[in-house]
Each structure stands twice: as structure tokens, then as C-alpha cells.
Write a protein that holds these residues in place. Structure first.
Motif, PDB file in Angstrom:
ATOM      1  N   HIS A 325      -3.187  -1.853  13.190  1.00  0.00           N
ATOM      2  CA  HIS A 325      -1.840  -1.274  13.077  1.00  0.00           C
ATOM      3  C   HIS A 325      -1.316  -0.983  14.484  1.00  0.00           C
ATOM      4  O   HIS A 325      -2.098  -0.899  15.437  1.00  0.00           O
ATOM      5  CB  HIS A 325      -1.825  -0.018  12.196  1.00  0.00           C
ATOM      6  N   GLN A 375       4.441  -4.956  12.214  1.00  0.00           N
ATOM      7  CA  GLN A 375       4.790  -3.592  11.833  1.00  0.00           C
ATOM      8  C   GLN A 375       5.923  -3.073  12.705  1.00  0.00           C
ATOM      9  O   GLN A 375       5.993  -3.368  13.896  1.00  0.00           O
ATOM     10  CB  GLN A 375       3.585  -2.668  12.016  1.00  0.00           C
ATOM     11  N   ASN A 413      -3.093   9.616   5.019  1.00  0.00           N
ATOM     12  CA  ASN A 413      -3.538   8.838   6.180  1.00  0.00           C
ATOM     13  C   ASN A 413      -4.510   9.746   6.926  1.00  0.00           C
ATOM     14  O   ASN A 413      -4.263  10.951   7.011  1.00  0.00           O
ATOM     15  CB  ASN A 413      -2.390   8.545   7.148  1.00  0.00           C
ATOM     16  N   ASN A 437       5.545   4.058   5.246  1.00  0.00           N
ATOM     17  CA  ASN A 437       4.590   5.144   5.245  1.00  0.00           C
ATOM     18  C   ASN A 437       4.926   6.025   6.444  1.00  0.00           C
ATOM     19  O   ASN A 437       5.424   5.534   7.449  1.00  0.00           O
ATOM     20  CB  ASN A 437       3.214   4.486   5.371  1.00  0.00           C
ATOM     21  N   GLY A 439       4.420  10.298   8.405  1.00  0.00           N
ATOM     22  CA  GLY A 439       3.683  11.555   8.420  1.00  0.00           C
ATOM     23  C   GLY A 439       3.831  12.290   9.736  1.00  0.00           C
ATOM     24  O   GLY A 439       4.534  11.836  10.636  1.00  0.00           O
ATOM     25  N   TRP A 460       6.400   7.005  11.608  1.00  0.00           N
ATOM     26  CA  TRP A 460       6.488   6.212  10.379  1.00  0.00           C
ATOM     27  C   TRP A 460       6.282   4.735  10.695  1.00  0.00           C
ATOM     28  O   TRP A 460       6.411   4.322  11.849  1.00  0.00           O
ATOM     29  CB  TRP A 460       7.836   6.428   9.680  1.00  0.00           C
ATOM     30  N   GLY A 461       5.925   3.990   9.677  1.00  0.00           N
ATOM     31  CA  GLY A 461       5.706   2.564   9.881  1.00  0.00           C
ATOM     32  C   GLY A 461       6.147   1.789   8.655  1.00  0.00           C
ATOM     33  O   GLY A 461       6.112   2.297   7.532  1.00  0.00           O
TER      34      GLY A 461
HETATM   35  N1  PHE Z   1      -0.175   3.019  10.573  1.00  0.00           N
HETATM   36  C1  PHE Z   1       0.369   3.098   9.248  1.00  0.00           C
HETATM   37  C2  PHE Z   1       0.125   1.768   8.505  1.00  0.00           C
HETATM   38  O1  PHE Z   1      -0.495   0.906   9.067  1.00  0.00           O
HETATM   39  C3  PHE Z   1       1.826   3.417   9.241  1.00  0.00           C
HETATM   40  C4  PHE Z   1       2.078   4.790   9.790  1.00  0.00           C
HETATM   41  C5  PHE Z   1       2.477   4.954  11.092  1.00  0.00           C
HETATM   42  C6  PHE Z   1       1.890   5.912   9.012  1.00  0.00           C
HETATM   43  C7  PHE Z   1       2.715   6.184  11.616  1.00  0.00           C
HETATM   44  C8  PHE Z   1       2.139   7.142   9.498  1.00  0.00           C
HETATM   45  C9  PHE Z   1       2.532   7.296  10.807  1.00  0.00           C
HETATM   46  O2  PHE Z   1       0.558   1.591   7.391  1.00  0.00           O
END
Ligand code: PHE
Length: 514
Positions: A325, A375, A413, A437, A439, A460-461
Motif C-alpha cells: 500500500h 492507490q 486497520n 478506507n 482512519g 484515507w485511501g
Molecule cells: N492503506 C489502506 C489500504 O491499503 C488505505 C488507508 C490509508 C486506510 C490510510 C487508512 C488510512 O486499503
């Protein structure tokens, strides 16, 4: 007609004997006929590309008789025909003249009256003069002979009367080129391994590249990159800074450990993560004090946390992987932010970061999933941010994407608490579909990095492929990436507008790309 080889020989031998050809008009085929200029220029171009000749184009206007002009040159003008039909003694009945001369009678009469050659006498025409000079015929004959006329006014009138038409004559003036020769050497088009091996490249002559052809087409952005541009625009509008995402290979430390993701977490399992074999481990780690704090918080806790209570091993954190990610980049940037704050005498500067780039997961590939995807990730760091800020910001962000109504659902997460999945109502499907997603990063992650406890980070992503496939009307990911991609699809699709419906956009059930 002479073959191009004949013309080539003719040009080369003429140049050889006369030194130059002033005008290729003078060239005649063996049977004495002139050579069409298109055939000449074909041969000249080929010889010029070998630098055997050089040439310039000569353009000349020429006047040719039309069919009517030729008829006049052969048998006289309409008015002369009329005059000749009028008997010197008895004249001619008007009705008779029409029968005798047809169309010429009508055109010729007017002119003959004007010239005062004839006059009306009752229903007859009679001569006014006993002899005439047919100047019109003489003019036509002059044009036929010389290709023009000594009087510009007459030439103009002949054109207006459609006896004469103008044509452009093209011919060439030719001189010897630096590589002039009577024989044509075969030129090689490619430099081959054999020529290099046997040394023949030293004496071989090569055909010159022709750069005068069609210019190459410009590049085209791939649809994923078009949608990426839209996301970048939104982020820049909102004052975000782009994170450097050029590290596809990352250490487990930044991808997992710094994010407070335990070493036995199932996501680290080789089933989900592509680990590197060679080199298998990372050597450049951040300062060991930070690494040790990470070890401590995982093993025994800290910053109000009880930790995971396991034996943290640096060997596990050193393992190299293809990042799963882009949050690996975010963790790295937040650590840098803490270093900057320290260098700044503890003065914290709020930050807004984003990235859009590729990540990798060792997953089963199907119509909507590949083992690599993109992403979109946003991070905001400021003092005392709350979950309300995250919710409010998500509403602004998704509204800019053209998604007005979103809902949140609690999620998990390892690195965020609380965590929320983001959903939007899908009118076609009549259900809520997941968009992304989000947080608030855990204190176990941020305080370990050295950030103050009151610095909060919301993040967020979301995926880039799903909005792209919906926007460009694709329902199989293989139409978007890989060897089955249609180049025309890439070249002809318009730029993306996230806030506007697009032509082929998938709607209803088709729009579900999960
Ligand atoms: N890294 C998460 C994913 O791969 C996305 C995410 C990013 C969630 C930052 C919360 C904060 O889905």
C-alpha cells in the motif's frame, strides 16, 4: 514511354557529356517524345537521395488551345465562317445560314456585324467588304505555335472566350552531385552484425534516413493516468503536496512495522505480499533510536498502549517487499515530518500530503483484480484533529469527485483507530458500495516517530482502477492493463471529468467493479 531506368541513364549520360542539364524539357525519349515531368522527378529524387545529382524546379506558365481554340486554328473563327458563307453577289438568306453553320451562325453573326463585314438586307445577309483578315484564327495559330501570345490583352481575351487555357509547366534544372557516377551503387539500409564483423561497413555506402516523412504521433495518456490527473487536480486545489512514490521496493519496516502492524499479521504472509529474494533484506534503516522505540511499542507497549506482547525481530522488519500500500510512503513522510519538527526547535508545521501510485498484492487475478493496482492516498497532519474533521473532509473530497452522498462504517486497520470504510449510494444497484478506507493514525505509530501527542493525523485511501473502469466504460480489467489493451481505446478516449458524467460511463449493475 521510357522506363525509369531509361530516364535515369539518359539523365546521367547527359550530365556526363554536358556537365549540367539546364532544363529537363530538352530531354527526349529515344523515339523523340518528351518525357513527362512526373517520371523525371521520380528519377531525380532517387538520384538526389544518393547525392548523385542536385536539382531545382523550374515553373513556367504555358497557354494551350482548348478544343474550340484548336477548331478555330484549323478552320477559322465563327465570324469568318459566317462571312465566307455570304455569297459575294447574292448574299444569303438568314434561315439558310443557320442551316449551313449550326451553332457557329449565331455566335459568328454578332461578331461579323460588329466587324462591319456583313449587314442585313431584308431577310438576307449581304457582304459589306469584299475580303477579310481572320485575326481570331491568326491569334489561335500564334498561341498554338509559341505557347503564348505577343499581346497580353489578346491573351486575356482568348482566355475569357475560352479559346485558350493556362497550364503550369514543371521542369528541372539538374547538376552533378558530390557522388555523381554513371553507375548506381547499391546502398545498404541497415548496418548488420556481418558488416561489423568483416569490416565491410568501412566501404559500404548507406541509404540516408528520410526525416521528411510523417511526423511521429504524440503520446497519449493512459486512462488510469487521465483519472490520476483529475485526482491530482483535486488534491492541489485543496493545498496538498505530492509525496515521492518512486520506491516500489520497500522494507517491511516502513510498509508494516512503522505502521504498528504486528509481525505475525496475516497480511504479511507470503500469500498476500511479494517478498524479494535477491536482495532479500534492507540495509538502510532510520536512526536506531526510532527503530528501538518501534520494537518497544510492538513488544511491550507505550504511549498509553499495552502493545502486542510478542518478541519483535529486526530481521522481520528488514525483509524487502513490493509495497502492498502507499501508506508505506505516508509513514516515511510522517517520520520525516517529526524530524523536521525537531530540527525546527519543536515547532510543528501542519502538513497535507497525497500520493497516487502503484502497489502490489499477491492475489488471485480475475476480471476485476490484478496483482498490482493503484492507490490514491491522502494524509492530513495537524494539532487536535478529530474524527469530525475526517468525516467533514471526506465529504468535501468525495463531493469534488462527483459523489455527493457518503456514509461511514466502522472498520479495522492495524494502524488507524478509529477506522472507517466509506460508502456511497449506488442508484442503479440500489445499495451502498464501498469507495475507500480511512482512519486516524494510532498514537503507537505517531508518538513512536517523535510527533507530539496533540498532533493528529487523518488519512484515507481508495483505488484508482475502479473509478477509471466506470468512467471509461470498461468491465474487464484486462481491457485496461496488460497485453489485451486496445491502443485505440487509449488514444481516442477523452480526458476524465470526475464531476461530470462521461460518454461510455458504466451505470447500473455494470458499474460494480469489486
Ligand atoms: N492503506 C489502506 C489500504 O491499503 C488505505 C488507508 C490509508 C486506510 C490510510 C487508512 C488510512 O486499503
Amino acid at each position: 514511354m521510357a522506363s525509369s531506368e531509361d530516364i535515369q541513364t539518359l539523365i546521367l549520360t547527359t550530365l556526363d557529356t554536358q556537365g549540367a542539364i539546364e532544363n529537363t524539357d530538352s530531354l527526349k525519349a529515344a523515339n523523340g517524345t518528351p518525357i513527362p515531368y512526373l517520371a523525371v522527378v521520380g528519377v531525380l529524387n532517387s538520384l538526389a537521395s544518393k547525392e548523385m545529382v542536385a536539382y531545382t524546379t523550374i515553373e513556367k506558365d504555358q497557354f494551350n488551345l482548348t478544343a474550340e481554340g484548336n477548331e478555330i486554328a484549323d478552320s477559322g473563327s465563327h465570324e469568318a465562317k459566317v462571312f465566307n458563307a455570304v455569297d459575294a453577289v447574292n448574299g444569303i438568306a438568314i434561315a439558310e445560314l443557320a442551316k449551313l453553320l449550326g451553332a457557329s451562325a449565331k455566335i459568328g453573326q454578332g461578331k461579323a456585324f460588329k466587324n462591319k463585314w456583313i449587314k442585313k438586307d431584308g431577310d438576307k445577309l449581304v457582304r459589306e467588304v469584299q475580303s477579310i483578315v481572320d485575326q481570331t484564327q491568326l491569334d489561335a495559330l500564334e498561341v498554338r505555335k509559341s505557347g503564348t501570345h505577343s499581346s497580353a490583352a489578346t491573351l486575356k481575351e482568348l482566355q475569357a472566350r475560352k479559346h485558350v487555357e493556362k497550364v503550369k509547366l514543371i521542369s528541372y534544372s539538374v547538376t552533378k552531385g558530390p557522388k555523381f557516377s554513371l553507375t548506381i551503387e547499391k546502398q545498404a539500409t541497415d548496418l548488420t552484425a556481418e558488416m561489423l564483423a568483416d569490416g565491410s561497413w568501412k566501404t559500404q555506402t548507406f541509404k540516408k534516413y528520410n526525416f521528411a516523412g510523417n511526423p511521429p504521433e504524440g503520446g497519449h495518456l493512459h486512462p488510469l493516468m487521465k483519472v490520476r490527473e483529475e485526482f491530482r487536480k483535486i488534491f492541489f486545489e485543496l493545498g496538498f503536496e505530492e509525496m515521492p512514490t518512486n520506491k516500489y521496493v520497500e522494507s517491511s519496516f516502513w510498509n508494516f512495522d512503522a505502521l504498528f502492524q504486528p509481525q505475525q499479521h496475516p497480511a504479511r504472509d507470503a500469500h498476500d505480499t511479494f517478498f524479494l529474494e535477491d536482495p532479500a533484506t534492507a540495509t538502510n534503516f532510520p536512526d536506531m533510536e526510532y527503530v528501538n522505540r518501534v520494537k518497544e511499542v510492538h513488544s511491550h507497549g507505550g504511549y498509553g498502549s499495552i502493545g502486542y506482547g510478542y518478541d519483535w525481530k529486526i530481521e522481520e522488519a528488514q525483509k524487502l517487499l513490493l509495497r502492498t500500500h502507499t501508506t508505506s510512503v505516508s509513514s516515511n513522510m510522517l517520520y520525516r515530518l517529526s524530524q523536521e519538527t525537531k530540527a525546527n526547535g519543536g515547532v510543528f508545521k501542519p502538513a497535507k500530503f497525497f500520493s497516487i501510485d502503484r502497489v502490489y498484492r499477491n492475489e488471485t487475478v480475475d476480471a476485476t483484480h490484478l496483482a498490482e493496482f493503484h492507490q490514491v492516498e491522502g494524509v492530513i497532519a495537524d494539532k487536535n484533529l478529530t474524527l469530525g474533521d475526517l468525516i467533514g473532509f471526506m465529504e468535501i473530497f468525495f463531493k469534488k469527485m462527483g459523489v455527493p452522498n457518503i456514509k461511514f462504517k466502522p472498520a479495522f486497520n492495524p494502524y488507524t483507530e478509529p477506522s472507517m470504510e466509506i460508502f456511497s449510494w449506488h442508484p442503479g444497484l440500489e445499495k451502498w458500495v464501498e469507495l475507500g478506507n480511512s482512519g486516524m493514525f494510532r498514537p503507537e505509530m505517531l508518538e513512536t516517530m517523535g510527533l507530539d501527542p496533540d498532533v493528529r493525523v487523518i488519512a484515507w485511501g481508495l483505488g484508482l482502477e475502479r473509478p477509471t473502469m466506470i468512467k471509461y466504460g470498461l468491465d474487464n480489467i484486462r481491457e485496461l492493463l496488460g497485453h489485451k489493451v486496445d491502443l485505440d481505446m487509449i488514444q481516442s478516449n477523452p480526458a476524465c471529468r470526475l464531476d461530470k458524467k462521461m460518454g461510455k460511463e458504466l451505470v447500473g449493475k455494470d458499474a460494480i467493479v469489486e
